[in-house]
Motif scaffolding. Structure first.
Motif, PDB file in Angstrom:
ATOM      1  N   LEU A  91      58.799 -16.193 -28.856  1.00  0.00           N
ATOM      2  CA  LEU A  91      58.236 -16.490 -30.173  1.00  0.00           C
ATOM      3  C   LEU A  91      56.950 -17.295 -30.048  1.00  0.00           C
ATOM      4  O   LEU A  91      55.946 -17.002 -30.707  1.00  0.00           O
ATOM      5  N   THR A  92      56.967 -18.304 -29.185  1.00  0.00           N
ATOM      6  CA  THR A  92      55.775 -19.130 -28.973  1.00  0.00           C
ATOM      7  C   THR A  92      54.616 -18.287 -28.459  1.00  0.00           C
ATOM      8  O   THR A  92      53.476 -18.405 -28.945  1.00  0.00           O
ATOM      9  N   LEU A  93      54.883 -17.420 -27.496  1.00  0.00           N
ATOM     10  CA  LEU A  93      53.833 -16.540 -26.955  1.00  0.00           C
ATOM     11  C   LEU A  93      53.295 -15.605 -28.032  1.00  0.00           C
ATOM     12  O   LEU A  93      52.078 -15.400 -28.133  1.00  0.00           O
ATOM     13  N   GLY A  94      54.186 -15.052 -28.854  1.00  0.00           N
ATOM     14  CA  GLY A  94      53.759 -14.139 -29.903  1.00  0.00           C
ATOM     15  C   GLY A  94      52.858 -14.809 -30.921  1.00  0.00           C
ATOM     16  O   GLY A  94      51.830 -14.244 -31.338  1.00  0.00           O
ATOM     17  N   ILE A  95      53.212 -16.017 -31.329  1.00  0.00           N
ATOM     18  CA  ILE A  95      52.396 -16.756 -32.306  1.00  0.00           C
ATOM     19  C   ILE A  95      51.009 -17.036 -31.738  1.00  0.00           C
ATOM     20  O   ILE A  95      49.985 -16.867 -32.424  1.00  0.00           O
ATOM     21  N   ILE A  96      50.957 -17.464 -30.486  1.00  0.00           N
ATOM     22  CA  ILE A  96      49.675 -17.800 -29.857  1.00  0.00           C
ATOM     23  C   ILE A  96      48.810 -16.557 -29.680  1.00  0.00           C
ATOM     24  O   ILE A  96      47.610 -16.568 -30.005  1.00  0.00           O
ATOM     25  N   ILE A  97      49.404 -15.471 -29.173  1.00  0.00           N
ATOM     26  CA  ILE A  97      48.633 -14.236 -28.971  1.00  0.00           C
ATOM     27  C   ILE A  97      48.091 -13.710 -30.287  1.00  0.00           C
ATOM     28  O   ILE A  97      46.931 -13.284 -30.379  1.00  0.00           O
ATOM     29  N   ARG A  98      48.896 -13.748 -31.341  1.00  0.00           N
ATOM     30  CA  ARG A  98      48.455 -13.259 -32.653  1.00  0.00           C
ATOM     31  C   ARG A  98      47.253 -14.022 -33.172  1.00  0.00           C
ATOM     32  O   ARG A  98      46.447 -13.492 -33.951  1.00  0.00           O
ATOM     33  N   SER A  99      47.112 -15.256 -32.738  1.00  0.00           N
ATOM     34  CA  SER A  99      46.064 -16.131 -33.260  1.00  0.00           C
ATOM     35  C   SER A  99      44.783 -16.112 -32.434  1.00  0.00           C
ATOM     36  O   SER A  99      43.829 -16.828 -32.753  1.00  0.00           O
ATOM     37  N   LEU A 100      44.745 -15.299 -31.375  1.00  0.00           N
ATOM     38  CA  LEU A 100      43.580 -15.310 -30.482  1.00  0.00           C
ATOM     39  C   LEU A 100      42.346 -14.660 -31.098  1.00  0.00           C
ATOM     40  O   LEU A 100      41.225 -14.967 -30.716  1.00  0.00           O
ATOM     41  N   GLY A 101      42.559 -13.757 -32.040  1.00  0.00           N
ATOM     42  CA  GLY A 101      41.435 -13.042 -32.625  1.00  0.00           C
ATOM     43  C   GLY A 101      41.363 -11.624 -32.104  1.00  0.00           C
ATOM     44  O   GLY A 101      41.684 -11.359 -30.931  1.00  0.00           O
ATOM     45  N   GLY A 102      40.964 -10.707 -32.946  1.00  0.00           N
ATOM     46  CA  GLY A 102      40.919  -9.296 -32.585  1.00  0.00           C
ATOM     47  C   GLY A 102      42.105  -8.553 -33.171  1.00  0.00           C
ATOM     48  O   GLY A 102      43.187  -9.123 -33.358  1.00  0.00           O
ATOM     49  N   ILE A 103      41.914  -7.273 -33.468  1.00  0.00           N
ATOM     50  CA  ILE A 103      42.947  -6.486 -34.117  1.00  0.00           C
ATOM     51  C   ILE A 103      44.154  -6.259 -33.199  1.00  0.00           C
ATOM     52  O   ILE A 103      45.300  -6.383 -33.619  1.00  0.00           O
ATOM     53  N   PHE A 104      43.887  -5.944 -31.899  1.00  0.00           N
ATOM     54  CA  PHE A 104      45.007  -5.697 -30.987  1.00  0.00           C
ATOM     55  C   PHE A 104      45.890  -6.943 -30.816  1.00  0.00           C
ATOM     56  O   PHE A 104      47.124  -6.844 -30.963  1.00  0.00           O
ATOM     57  N   PRO A 105      45.344  -8.130 -30.504  1.00  0.00           N
ATOM     58  CA  PRO A 105      46.203  -9.321 -30.417  1.00  0.00           C
ATOM     59  C   PRO A 105      46.944  -9.618 -31.714  1.00  0.00           C
ATOM     60  O   PRO A 105      48.087 -10.082 -31.685  1.00  0.00           O
ATOM     61  N   LEU A 106      46.299  -9.338 -32.849  1.00  0.00           N
ATOM     62  CA  LEU A 106      46.926  -9.589 -34.146  1.00  0.00           C
ATOM     63  C   LEU A 106      48.226  -8.794 -34.277  1.00  0.00           C
ATOM     64  O   LEU A 106      49.269  -9.340 -34.650  1.00  0.00           O
ATOM     65  N   TYR A 107      48.161  -7.508 -33.939  1.00  0.00           N
ATOM     66  CA  TYR A 107      49.338  -6.653 -34.092  1.00  0.00           C
ATOM     67  C   TYR A 107      50.317  -6.800 -32.920  1.00  0.00           C
ATOM     68  O   TYR A 107      51.535  -6.790 -33.124  1.00  0.00           O
TER      69      TYR A 107
END
Length: 396
Positions: A91-107
């Motif tokens: 969960l922690t990794l998912g939240i951080i990756i989603r917040s990095l910026g860019g469409i692919f990390p978001l999804y």
């Protein structure tokens, strides 16, 4: 010396375990509830359609559906405690990756956090059945109440964090990783408090048995329809209210209000239902309140939006807590509860996943939000019909 329960735990140790359960519960909704108020900001950055924005809520629900069924496979191999710890790290990794910026990390980050939350969704009811069977209604109310609190915090604070505190939508989404890191720290000592019990049957045998039960399918459909309504409101309530002429800040606070009142429903309804052998009256009352509130929300001239949103929040929080309590009440032991929770939530969340996406598509085609509300009214009627079946006192 303190008296030990059937699981070898003292009263003080059970309290520590309950604290661990509640801190995990606090993390099961903020990552999802934070998206709704930020939809317009994300759309402005990436120029996404309403249907694609709806996927940000739909993808975690698809992950719930896929992962929920196979969760017992992990618990039979690694145990409930270790599986939950792994889910918090993911969960922690998912939240951080989603917040990095860019469409692919978001999804991609959204998919990861959806997988992580699925484990918690399935396993907490099993823990309640195993460690707190005599106070299942009370503990379920605390569990669902804390979940609703997490959703309310995220719904109410996400937009101000992004705008007034200048974090932007990425920083606003990232901040919720602090909660999951705290949960990892608090949960880790609890792993040794959960005694490993050899499974009585294989995953394949369990699924074959449960999938042949009509009651299991009714529970799954009830879970699916209540989650359909919850996640549709979570994803689109701000946009619906903005479409009716309200400003974005007010719409965000109305979503927060629905989550705050959801805490009331999530805490009161499981206690009420847990004291009854038959839950059909509870289901009837909730359905009537929901249908009346949604109907009034369709008609702007009636006004008092705060009242209708509050009623909807109470019902959505209450039906969610009730659905989880029914899993506990309809199972004979913790192993069955984990298996039942898995199959019910898997089917249920596949149904729920169609909600936010379908509403996004409907609005893209019609540009009329009342069709979305009408869809929720139909779902409310179907919940009442199914609820009459699952509310009877019976076991799987």
């Amino acid at each position: 010396m303190e008296e030990l329960d059937e699981n070898g735990l003292s009263k003080s140790t059970r309290i520590l375990l309950l604290v661990g359960v509640l801190i995990i519960s606090l993390n099961l909704r903020p990552a999802l509830a934070a998206i709704g108020p930020l939809i317009e900001l994300i759309s402005a950055d990436y120029q996404l359609t309403e249907a694609l924005l709806g996927l940000l809520t739909t993808l975690p629900l698809i992950a719930f559906g896929v992962v929920s069924t196979i969760t017992p496979v992990f618990t039979k191999k690694f145990g409930i405690g270790n599986t939950l710890l792994g889910s918090l790290i993911l969960l922690t990794l998912g939240i951080i990756i989603r917040s990095l910026g860019g469409i692919f990390p978001l999804y991609f980050g959204t998919i990861l956090l959806g997988i992580a939350i699925a484990f918690g969704n399935v396993l907490i009811p099993a823990l309640i059945k195993r460690n707190f069977p005599h106070i299942a209604g009370l503990v379920t109310s605390l569990y669902t109440g804390v979940m609703s609190l997490g959703a309310a915090l995220a719904a109410g604070l996400s937009f101000p964090l992004a705008t007034e505190f200048n974090l932007g939508w990425k920083g606003s989404l990232a901040i919720w990783s602090a909660f999951s890191i705290l949960a990892i720290i608090i949960w880790t000592p609890n792993i040794k408090r959960i005694k490993r019990v050899p499974p009585r049957r294989s995953f394949k045998v369990a699924i074959k048995k449960l999938s042949g039960s009509l009651l299991v399918w009714k529970l799954a459909l009830y879970m699916g329809l209540q989650s359909f309504a919850f996640y549709t409101v979570l994803a689109w309530l701000p946009s619906i209210l903005i479409g009716k002429g309200m400003d974005a800040n007010y719409a965000g606070w109305m979503l927060s209000l629905s989550q705050v009142t959801g805490i009331i429903g999530a805490m009161v309804i499981p206690i009420w239902a847990g004291r009854r052998k038959d839950q059909r009256l509870v289901i009837l009352v909730l359905s009537i309140i929901e249908i009346v509130a949604l109907t009034c929300l369709m008609i702007p001239e009636i006004g008092i939006v705060e009242l209708w949103v509050s009623m909807i929040g109470i019902v959505l929080g209450g039906t969610f807590g009730l659905a989880l309590l029914l899993i506990v009440l309809r199972s004979n032991d913790s192993e069955t509860a984990a298996e039942l929770s898995g199959i019910v939530q898997s089917i249920g969340y596949f149904i729920a996943a169609t909600g936010p996406f379908a509403v996004g598509v409907i609005y893209d085609l019609t540009h009329i939000w009342n069709y979305a509300i009408l869809l929720l009214i139909v779902v409310g009627i179907l919940k009442l019909i199914l609820g009459i079946g699952v509310g009877k006192d019976q076991k799987v």
